[in-house]
Write an enzyme that holds these catalytic residues in place. Sequence first.
Site, PDB file in Angstrom:
ATOM      1  N   THR A  55       0.818  -1.214   0.000  1.00 38.69           N
ATOM      2  CA  THR A  55       0.000   0.000   0.000  1.00 38.69           C
ATOM      3  C   THR A  55       0.849   1.261   0.000  1.00 38.69           C
ATOM      4  O   THR A  55       0.466   2.284  -0.571  1.00 38.69           O
ATOM      5  CB  THR A  55      -0.940  -0.038   1.224  1.00 38.69           C
ATOM      6  OG1 THR A  55      -1.769  -1.196   1.092  1.00 38.69           O
ATOM      7  CG2 THR A  55      -1.815   1.196   1.307  1.00 38.69           C
ATOM      8  N   SER A  92       1.886  -7.644  -0.500  1.00 35.02           N
ATOM      9  CA  SER A  92       2.750  -8.549   0.275  1.00 35.02           C
ATOM     10  C   SER A  92       2.366 -10.011   0.075  1.00 35.02           C
ATOM     11  O   SER A  92       3.229 -10.885  -0.002  1.00 35.02           O
ATOM     12  CB  SER A  92       2.692  -8.182   1.754  1.00 35.02           C
ATOM     13  OG  SER A  92       1.348  -8.235   2.229  1.00 35.02           O
ATOM     14  N   ASP A 127      -0.221  -6.688   4.934  1.00 38.35           N
ATOM     15  CA  ASP A 127      -1.016  -7.882   5.244  1.00 38.35           C
ATOM     16  C   ASP A 127      -0.177  -9.047   5.760  1.00 38.35           C
ATOM     17  O   ASP A 127      -0.529  -9.688   6.747  1.00 38.35           O
ATOM     18  CB  ASP A 127      -1.825  -8.321   4.013  1.00 38.35           C
ATOM     19  CG  ASP A 127      -2.921  -7.311   3.673  1.00 38.35           C
ATOM     20  OD1 ASP A 127      -3.265  -6.491   4.552  1.00 38.35           O
ATOM     21  OD2 ASP A 127      -3.420  -7.340   2.546  1.00 38.35           O
TER      22      ASP A 127
HETATM   23  N1  DGL Z   1      -2.922  -4.749   1.417  1.00 39.08           N
HETATM   24  C1  DGL Z   1      -1.647  -4.551   0.841  1.00 39.08           C
HETATM   25  C2  DGL Z   1      -0.611  -5.570   1.241  1.00 39.08           C
HETATM   26  O1  DGL Z   1      -0.503  -6.008   2.334  1.00 39.08           O
HETATM   27  C3  DGL Z   1      -1.669  -4.571  -0.640  1.00 39.08           C
HETATM   28  C4  DGL Z   1      -2.082  -3.419  -1.364  1.00 39.08           C
HETATM   29  C5  DGL Z   1      -1.365  -3.415  -2.690  1.00 39.08           C
HETATM   30  O2  DGL Z   1      -0.184  -3.126  -2.687  1.00 39.08           O
HETATM   31  O3  DGL Z   1      -1.967  -3.743  -3.679  1.00 39.08           O
HETATM   32  O4  DGL Z   1       0.190  -5.943   0.478  1.00 39.08           O
END
Ligand code: DGL
Length: 373
Positions: A55, A92, A127
């Site tokens: 993110t 991630s 995440d």
């Molecule tokens: N929620 C984010 C993660 O933990 C992903 C968001 C993204 O980069 O698309 O990777």
Amino acid sequence: MRKRSIALMLCLLAGAASVVHGQAATMAPPVSASAQATAQAPALPRVRLVATGGTISNRRGGRLTADEIVASVPALAEVADVEAEQFANVASSQLTLEQWLDIARRIEQLFREDPQLAGVVVTSGTDTLEELAYFLHLTVRDRRPVVVTGSMRNPSQVGYEGQANLLASVRVAADAGAAGRGVLVVLNDEINGARDVTKTDALRLHTFASRTFGALGVVDTDRVVFRRTAEGRHTTASEFDVAAITALPRVDVFMVYQGAPGDLLKAAIDFGAKGLVIATAGAGATSGTQGEGFAYAREKGVPVVATTRTGSGRIAGPRRPAGPGAAAPQDPPGMAPRIAAGDLSAVKARILLMLALTKTSDSADLQRMFSEY
Ligand code: DGL
């Protein structure tokens, strides 16, 4: 006239001096005024940014590159000399285990090739950030800090905190006091240890916390403050060498829930799992027919590691025999087999088990590792 000849003499002297400098220049390159000024100022610590995405870089209309993230935080230039590289630019959870191995190897290479490098910052999605951080905690064999960071809001949202998190992380990576503490997770001006930190909330900015034991320190406006040290073997004391690991074995995680079927455990083994982790209810209870799955695992020589699904607290180690010569007591029915993960979360127990299985499948040795790391 006299003034002129003095000026001429000064010119000649200056010329002679420049000839001397010229001779010297054949041995060492001339030093410019700005370089002299730089040489006098204490050099800033050098920090490497290894960006993997998440993110923090997920700008609407196109992800920020590693260089763009660094360029968006001019204050970095006051605390460190930051060089950035793009390892990946994905969420991630999209990173593969092969990429984890590559990230660990890359960080080891950066440290090996640059003895003056102060530390490394890794950007990641939040995440599964705690999993990557713990993997690096067990595999990067260097005292220098590796700081993993990310953000909960993306660069297109109001209140994006990625820049603040990056600045705080670089300050920690550049801080001499951060060395030898294992891999650190820095968000929200808090420093947590990779072993104990977990994402506790799906959305809130203050999501990363080390339940029970608390943060290791904070990043305040005046300085980086450490208040405790992470226990357990890690980094330089780790026995896991990623240079020697070509692939990580399959290890699957299961949860105990009312009436859970044991055939899923059997299926995982039949599909190639070399180890299982079970997030038990409370302090080791299982349910349904899971006991049949454990019996199958025993028959196939597949180790099962017990963790708790509660989110904190320990799974105690195996009970000891009552006295000399006494047989080790059996686990009562309805309890998971005991390679006990202690207070390691299920996803982190899986990481330790994957690495451990590259060295041994002996259950006593596996238990030793779960007690030590
Ligand atoms: N929620 C984010 C993660 O933990 C992903 C968001 C993204 O980069 O698309 O990777």
